[in-house]
Design an enzyme around this catalytic site. Structure first.
Site, short mmCIF file in Angstrom:
data_model
loop_
_atom_site.label_atom_id
_atom_site.label_comp_id
_atom_site.label_asym_id
_atom_site.label_seq_id
_atom_site.Cartn_x
_atom_site.Cartn_y
_atom_site.Cartn_z
N GLY A 128 0.72 -1.04 -0.16
CA GLY A 128 -0.65 0.07 -0.03
C GLY A 128 1.21 1.12 0.01
O GLY A 128 -0.09 2.06 -0.26
N HIS A 129 2.22 0.88 0.13
CA HIS A 129 3.08 2.63 0.38
C HIS A 129 3.91 2.66 -0.80
O HIS A 129 5.05 2.67 -0.64
CB HIS A 129 3.72 3.06 1.43
CG HIS A 129 3.99 3.75 2.01
ND1 HIS A 129 5.13 4.12 1.84
CD2 HIS A 129 3.81 4.76 2.03
CE1 HIS A 129 5.53 5.42 2.16
NE2 HIS A 129 4.23 5.89 2.53
N PHE A 130 3.83 2.88 -1.96
CA PHE A 130 2.72 2.88 -2.99
C PHE A 130 2.75 2.02 -4.18
O PHE A 130 3.56 2.05 -4.24
CB PHE A 130 3.16 4.06 -3.38
CG PHE A 130 3.06 5.24 -2.61
CD1 PHE A 130 2.01 5.68 -1.58
CD2 PHE A 130 4.07 6.41 -1.82
CE1 PHE A 130 1.89 6.94 -0.61
CE2 PHE A 130 3.96 6.92 -1.25
CZ PHE A 130 2.98 7.02 -0.79
#
Length: 152
Positions: free
Chosen positions: A52-54
């Site tokens: 999720g990052h990124f």
């Protein structure tokens, strides 16, 4: 000359309370008790935070770079005291000053973690910490940590 110590992942796990997925130090290259430590974190695409990052441009979160430096500081302090983590105490962050992020860290990078003890007073340890990739500073901060008894 002070004795230099090297630690592998087993030694690190025997010293710190952290476990997967939150252990952020893979190897200690040099440790001089009561002075300094040089460690590494091998950053891989398999790190859970990259999901999720990124997704389109994977970047190691800055707070995790600082956490890796804090774990490195914890190793230095435990080895300086000739102790390891136990169930009666924890090594807590007490402060972060002058924190700066200079460049992103991503998959494939070898994050060099350099920590020096600045002073120890009243059970609080103060360090100068720098994270680098290929001898280029990615993050730097003054860290403070304290060993505290906990209620179990």
């Amino acid at each position: 000359m002070a004795e230099q110590v090297k630690l592998n992942i087993k030694d690190i796990l025997d010293t710190l309370p952290h476990r997967y997925p939150f252990i952020l130090v893979d190897k200690v290259l040099e440790l001089i008790p009561n002075k300094k430590i040089r460690a590494v974190k091998n950053v891989t695409i398999n790190e859970e935070f990259f999901i999720g990052h990124f997704p389109h441009y994977p970047v190691m979160p800055g707070v995790l770079i600082i956490e890796a430096l804090a774990q490195t500081a914890g190793l230095l302090s435990f080895k300086s005291m000739n102790e390891s983590a136990n169930e009666e105490s924890l090594y807590f962050f007490a402060g972060i000053d002058n924190c700066r992020f200079k460049r992103p860290v991503g998959p494939g990078d070898v994050l060099a973690l350099n920590v020096q003890i600045e002073k120890v007073k009243g059970g609080v340890w103060k360090y100068q910490a720098t994270a680098e990739v290929e001898q280029k500073v990615c993050a730097q901060a003054e860290l403070m940590c304290a060993l505290r008894k906990i209620d179990t």
